[in-house]
Scaffold this motif. Structure first.
Motif, PDB file in Angstrom:
ATOM      1  N   ASP A 367      -1.095   3.940   0.734  1.00  0.00           N
ATOM      2  CA  ASP A 367       0.292   3.995   1.203  1.00  0.00           C
ATOM      3  C   ASP A 367       1.057   5.067   0.442  1.00  0.00           C
ATOM      4  O   ASP A 367       1.150   5.015  -0.785  1.00  0.00           O
ATOM      5  N   GLY A 368       1.584   6.059   1.152  1.00  0.00           N
ATOM      6  CA  GLY A 368       2.482   7.013   0.525  1.00  0.00           C
ATOM      7  C   GLY A 368       1.913   8.401   0.319  1.00  0.00           C
ATOM      8  O   GLY A 368       0.758   8.685   0.611  1.00  0.00           O
ATOM      9  N   HIS A 369       2.778   9.264  -0.214  1.00  0.00           N
ATOM     10  CA  HIS A 369       2.430  10.668  -0.407  1.00  0.00           C
ATOM     11  C   HIS A 369       1.510  10.883  -1.596  1.00  0.00           C
ATOM     12  O   HIS A 369       0.685  11.782  -1.580  1.00  0.00           O
ATOM     13  N   GLY A 370       1.704  10.091  -2.668  1.00  0.00           N
ATOM     14  CA  GLY A 370       0.965  10.310  -3.891  1.00  0.00           C
ATOM     15  C   GLY A 370       1.395  11.612  -4.560  1.00  0.00           C
ATOM     16  O   GLY A 370       2.280  12.311  -4.073  1.00  0.00           O
ATOM     17  N   PRO A 371       0.734  11.997  -5.696  1.00  0.00           N
ATOM     18  CA  PRO A 371      -0.312  11.203  -6.337  1.00  0.00           C
ATOM     19  C   PRO A 371       0.203   9.964  -7.062  1.00  0.00           C
ATOM     20  O   PRO A 371      -0.524   9.008  -7.248  1.00  0.00           O
ATOM     21  N   GLN A 372       1.495   9.978  -7.538  1.00  0.00           N
ATOM     22  CA  GLN A 372       2.063   8.758  -8.100  1.00  0.00           C
ATOM     23  C   GLN A 372       2.549   7.855  -6.974  1.00  0.00           C
ATOM     24  O   GLN A 372       2.874   8.303  -5.889  1.00  0.00           O
ATOM     25  N   ASN A 373       2.598   6.560  -7.268  1.00  0.00           N
ATOM     26  CA  ASN A 373       3.057   5.576  -6.296  1.00  0.00           C
ATOM     27  C   ASN A 373       2.311   5.700  -4.972  1.00  0.00           C
ATOM     28  O   ASN A 373       2.902   5.892  -3.913  1.00  0.00           O
ATOM     29  N   ALA A 374       0.987   5.574  -5.087  1.00  0.00           N
ATOM     30  CA  ALA A 374       0.130   5.620  -3.902  1.00  0.00           C
ATOM     31  C   ALA A 374      -0.819   4.424  -3.950  1.00  0.00           C
ATOM     32  O   ALA A 374      -2.014   4.580  -4.202  1.00  0.00           O
ATOM     33  N   PRO A 375      -0.302   3.222  -3.737  1.00  0.00           N
ATOM     34  CA  PRO A 375      -1.125   2.021  -3.873  1.00  0.00           C
ATOM     35  C   PRO A 375      -2.096   1.832  -2.721  1.00  0.00           C
ATOM     36  O   PRO A 375      -1.901   2.359  -1.624  1.00  0.00           O
ATOM     37  N   ILE A 376      -3.155   1.071  -3.008  1.00  0.00           N
ATOM     38  CA  ILE A 376      -4.052   0.594  -1.951  1.00  0.00           C
ATOM     39  C   ILE A 376      -3.415  -0.661  -1.353  1.00  0.00           C
ATOM     40  O   ILE A 376      -2.980  -1.553  -2.081  1.00  0.00           O
ATOM     41  N   VAL A 377      -3.363  -0.712  -0.028  1.00  0.00           N
ATOM     42  CA  VAL A 377      -2.664  -1.790   0.669  1.00  0.00           C
ATOM     43  C   VAL A 377      -3.579  -2.410   1.710  1.00  0.00           C
ATOM     44  O   VAL A 377      -4.357  -1.710   2.368  1.00  0.00           O
ATOM     45  N   CYS A 378      -3.459  -3.716   1.871  1.00  0.00           N
ATOM     46  CA  CYS A 378      -4.162  -4.447   2.933  1.00  0.00           C
ATOM     47  C   CYS A 378      -3.137  -5.118   3.825  1.00  0.00           C
ATOM     48  O   CYS A 378      -2.226  -5.805   3.337  1.00  0.00           O
ATOM     49  N   ILE A 379      -3.244  -4.915   5.135  1.00  0.00           N
ATOM     50  CA  ILE A 379      -2.378  -5.604   6.084  1.00  0.00           C
ATOM     51  C   ILE A 379      -3.224  -6.260   7.171  1.00  0.00           C
ATOM     52  O   ILE A 379      -4.338  -5.830   7.462  1.00  0.00           O
ATOM     53  N   GLU A 380      -2.684  -7.299   7.759  1.00  0.00           N
ATOM     54  CA  GLU A 380      -3.355  -7.985   8.865  1.00  0.00           C
ATOM     55  C   GLU A 380      -3.135  -7.186  10.148  1.00  0.00           C
ATOM     56  O   GLU A 380      -2.004  -6.802  10.461  1.00  0.00           O
ATOM     57  N   LEU A 381      -4.200  -6.942  10.872  1.00  0.00           N
ATOM     58  CA  LEU A 381      -4.107  -6.105  12.068  1.00  0.00           C
ATOM     59  C   LEU A 381      -3.189  -6.708  13.124  1.00  0.00           C
ATOM     60  O   LEU A 381      -2.337  -6.022  13.686  1.00  0.00           O
ATOM     61  N   GLU A 382      -3.336  -7.969  13.413  1.00  0.00           N
ATOM     62  CA  GLU A 382      -2.602  -8.585  14.522  1.00  0.00           C
ATOM     63  C   GLU A 382      -1.107  -8.676  14.273  1.00  0.00           C
ATOM     64  O   GLU A 382      -0.309  -8.610  15.204  1.00  0.00           O
ATOM     65  N   THR A 383      -0.706  -8.836  13.018  1.00  0.00           N
ATOM     66  CA  THR A 383       0.704  -9.092  12.719  1.00  0.00           C
ATOM     67  C   THR A 383       1.380  -7.985  11.932  1.00  0.00           C
ATOM     68  O   THR A 383       2.618  -7.909  11.897  1.00  0.00           O
ATOM     69  N   GLY A 384       0.599  -7.141  11.253  1.00  0.00           N
ATOM     70  CA  GLY A 384       1.183  -6.141  10.371  1.00  0.00           C
ATOM     71  C   GLY A 384       1.637  -6.709   9.044  1.00  0.00           C
ATOM     72  O   GLY A 384       2.234  -6.004   8.227  1.00  0.00           O
ATOM     73  N   GLU A 385       1.338  -7.967   8.787  1.00  0.00           N
ATOM     74  CA  GLU A 385       1.766  -8.614   7.548  1.00  0.00           C
ATOM     75  C   GLU A 385       0.991  -8.063   6.355  1.00  0.00           C
ATOM     76  O   GLU A 385      -0.230  -7.907   6.409  1.00  0.00           O
ATOM     77  N   GLU A 386       1.710  -7.788   5.270  1.00  0.00           N
ATOM     78  CA  GLU A 386       1.068  -7.322   4.050  1.00  0.00           C
ATOM     79  C   GLU A 386       0.346  -8.467   3.362  1.00  0.00           C
ATOM     80  O   GLU A 386       0.938  -9.518   3.102  1.00  0.00           O
ATOM     81  N   MET A 387      -0.939  -8.241   3.036  1.00  0.00           N
ATOM     82  CA  MET A 387      -1.727  -9.242   2.324  1.00  0.00           C
ATOM     83  C   MET A 387      -1.700  -8.986   0.825  1.00  0.00           C
ATOM     84  O   MET A 387      -1.591  -9.906   0.029  1.00  0.00           O
ATOM     85  N   TRP A 388      -1.820  -7.737   0.438  1.00  0.00           N
ATOM     86  CA  TRP A 388      -1.714  -7.361  -0.974  1.00  0.00           C
ATOM     87  C   TRP A 388      -1.575  -5.854  -1.109  1.00  0.00           C
ATOM     88  O   TRP A 388      -1.865  -5.110  -0.179  1.00  0.00           O
ATOM     89  N   ARG A 389      -1.108  -5.426  -2.280  1.00  0.00           N
ATOM     90  CA  ARG A 389      -1.056  -4.016  -2.632  1.00  0.00           C
ATOM     91  C   ARG A 389      -1.260  -3.885  -4.130  1.00  0.00           C
ATOM     92  O   ARG A 389      -0.832  -4.735  -4.905  1.00  0.00           O
ATOM     93  N   THR A 390      -1.941  -2.828  -4.527  1.00  0.00           N
ATOM     94  CA  THR A 390      -2.194  -2.597  -5.944  1.00  0.00           C
ATOM     95  C   THR A 390      -2.461  -1.127  -6.173  1.00  0.00           C
ATOM     96  O   THR A 390      -2.937  -0.414  -5.273  1.00  0.00           O
ATOM     97  N   GLU A 391      -2.125  -0.661  -7.357  1.00  0.00           N
ATOM     98  CA  GLU A 391      -2.446   0.703  -7.760  1.00  0.00           C
ATOM     99  C   GLU A 391      -3.363   0.599  -8.971  1.00  0.00           C
ATOM    100  O   GLU A 391      -2.904   0.418 -10.096  1.00  0.00           O
ATOM    101  N   PRO A 392      -4.676   0.679  -8.760  1.00  0.00           N
ATOM    102  CA  PRO A 392      -5.623   0.470  -9.860  1.00  0.00           C
ATOM    103  C   PRO A 392      -5.383   1.449 -11.001  1.00  0.00           C
ATOM    104  O   PRO A 392      -5.012   2.612 -10.784  1.00  0.00           O
ATOM    105  N   GLU A 393      -5.618   0.982 -12.218  1.00  0.00           N
ATOM    106  CA  GLU A 393      -5.524   1.836 -13.398  1.00  0.00           C
ATOM    107  C   GLU A 393      -6.921   2.314 -13.763  1.00  0.00           C
ATOM    108  O   GLU A 393      -7.734   1.547 -14.277  1.00  0.00           O
ATOM    109  N   TRP A 394      -7.185   3.555 -13.471  1.00  0.00           N
ATOM    110  CA  TRP A 394      -8.490   4.140 -13.768  1.00  0.00           C
ATOM    111  C   TRP A 394      -8.327   5.035 -14.997  1.00  0.00           C
ATOM    112  O   TRP A 394      -8.106   6.255 -14.888  1.00  0.00           O
TER     113      TRP A 394
END
Length: 491
Positions: A367-394
């Motif tokens: 989600d987003g332009h990056g490189p900062q604030n570019a989290p990985i996001v999961c949404i439900e296809l049928e509803t568009g509801e957000e399930m989770w988002r995270t920006e892993p620390e590598w």
């Protein structure tokens, strides 16, 4: 009531209810190309070329391994999902091993793989160059070049962006200045070539011609975006002659056309819209047989600098489109007549130029332009509801002036490839990770660091257990741009 958080939704809904199906407009072919005679001659044997380093032979393929060629943009299924099996599950201290690497010029184009041939498309000096390499040795069969003068206005790479595509007999390339070429796969001889910029008066927009064409049966389909049309055109793959043109309103985007079988039949989804004042663009649903437009769905951020760059994701009789400059994402339902209507819209998963992955009823992406604030996001296809988002620390050790320091180099503008029961993630700074895609939360399975360089933006190419990664920028360790072949085969 259709849920929506987009400010554009009500306006667009009024616009699209309903666009009738539009027959293909009549556009004359401005300059049918000359078709050259392909001489019958033996394919050149591969030879060692300057810039090639061979390390070790790859492991033998398992007899049970499923493999496939990589001849289309974002893979053989047009959705960044591979059917290959028997791949490394963990990387250990030294995996994946490098089989070979070769010096690469400018550009972001991922390679194609057809049988045991790798097609590399890049810029060397003032020439766009197509090279045919052996998949397990990197040795070169042939090379073809033509001149280019392109200069990126924002200071990014001046090389091609579009992946080569192939039907197994010919190779098709689309250069950054909109040169469309057809080459014989075995010998590299030129069958035909067109300059779509001069012929159709199209502009090069912010970043040049970047939407990889689509091979559909006997047609090469291109989002030309010519002023006044056509927006999309189909060319005969053997002669280069234009077969049909479609649309006259929207310019060229950076998203490649995607095919899908739907309730309306076989359709092509083109997410059009690049540089324009006012900013315009959206989704076209096109019949590939005749160029008829079944439906238009306006969808575009209203900033002048905005672009549509992520390819549509087709799932059954639905299609997901997304951008990150203001409009966000939308899921559309496809009807029997090819028309489309919104199921939901929101601004939760706003992809920039990566293509979201669909798995088991959920969408995953950056989600987003990056490189900062570019989290990985999961949404439900049928509803568009957000399930989770995270920006892993590598966290990654980096040596600078003889001193080592750790930096958090997040995935940023990463690419996702769903394969062998898990997701392979290539991060912007050269990380490679296996993650488990599930709606309950982020789960990292393993991770390694291939190299430290910026602009690792191209989806890696996977074929026959070998992974091809382009290093598109100079490395922190002084390494130059290169194409690297990694052995991902399991014992």
């Amino acid at each position: 009531m259709i849920p929506s958080s987009s400010l554009y939704f009500r306006f667009f809904l009024l616009l699209i209810l309903h666009y009738p199906s539009v027959k293909a407009q009549v556009f004359e072919d401005p300059a049918p190309p000359t078709v050259n005679l392909i001489e019958k001659r033996p394919a050149p044997e591969p030879l060692v070329q300057p810039g090639l380093i061979f390390y070790v032979p790859p492991k033998h393929l398992s007899p049970d391994a499923v493999t496939e060629d990589w001849m289309d943009f974002i893979g053989p299924t047009h959705n960044a999902i591979s059917r290959e099996t028997h791949l490394l599950k963990t990387f250990g201290d030294n995996d994946p091993t490098i089989v070979w690497e070769v010096a690469k010029g400018e550009g972001y184009a991922a390679p194609a793989v057809i049988g045991n041939r790798v097609i590399l498309f890049h810029r060397i000096g003032n020439e766009e160059t197509v090279e045919c390499l052996h998949n397990e040795t990197g040795q070169r069969h042939w090379k073809y070049s033509y001149p280019t003068q392109y200069k990126d206005r924002y200071g990014f790479s001046n090389g091609p962006r579009c992946q080569p595509i192939s039907d197994g007999e010919f190779v098709y390339t689309y250069g950054v200045e909109a040169i469309l070429s057809c080459l014989d796969l075995k010998t590299g001889q030129l069958l035909w070539q067109r300059n779509l910029k001069t012929e159709f008066g199209r502009t090069l927009d912010f970043f040049g011609a970047t939407a990889t064409p689509l091979l559909e049966d006997s047609r090469v389909i291109v989002n030309i975006g010519a002023p006044g049309g056509p927006c999309v055109a189909a060319f005969d793959k053997h002669t280069g002659a234009m077969l049909w043109g479609a649309g006259s309103e929207w310019g060229p985007s950076y998203a490649s056309p995607i095919p899908a079988d739907t309730i309306a039949g076989r359709r092509i989804f083109v997410f059009a819209g690049g540089e324009s004042r006012p900013a315009t663009g959206g989704l076209l649903v096109i019949n590939p047989e005749n160029g008829n437009i079944d439906s238009r769905f306006p969808w575009r951020g209203n900033r002048y600098e905005s672009v549509n760059a992520s390819s549509p994701v087709a799932v059954d009789n639905k299609v997901y489109i997304s951008e990150c400059y203001g409009a966000g994402g939308a899921l559309l339902g496809i009807e029997r007549d090819g028309s489309c209507s919104p199921i939901w819209t929101n601004e939760i998963l706003n992809t920039h130029f990566m293509t979201a992955i669909h798995k088991d009823g959920y969408l995953y992406g950056i989600d987003g332009h990056g490189p900062q604030n570019a989290p990985i996001v999961c949404i439900e296809l049928e509803t568009g509801e957000e399930m989770w988002r995270t920006e892993p620390e590598w966290f990654t050790p980096v040596t600078n002036d003889g001193r080592e320091k750790e930096y958090n180099l997040a995935p940023a503008l990463a690419s996702f490839l769903l394969v062998d029961g898990r997701c392979l993630v290539l991060g912007q700074y050269g990380h490679l990770a296996w993650i488990d895609l599930n709606p309950t939360g982020y789960r990292e399975l393993d991770r390694t660091h291939l190299f430290l360089a910026r602009q690792t933006w191209s989806l890696p190419t996977l074929s026959k257990g070998l992974l091809y990664v382009g290093q598109n920028d100079k490395g922190v360790d002084g390494s130059n741009t290169r194409l690297i072949c990694y052995d991902l085969r399991a014992e």
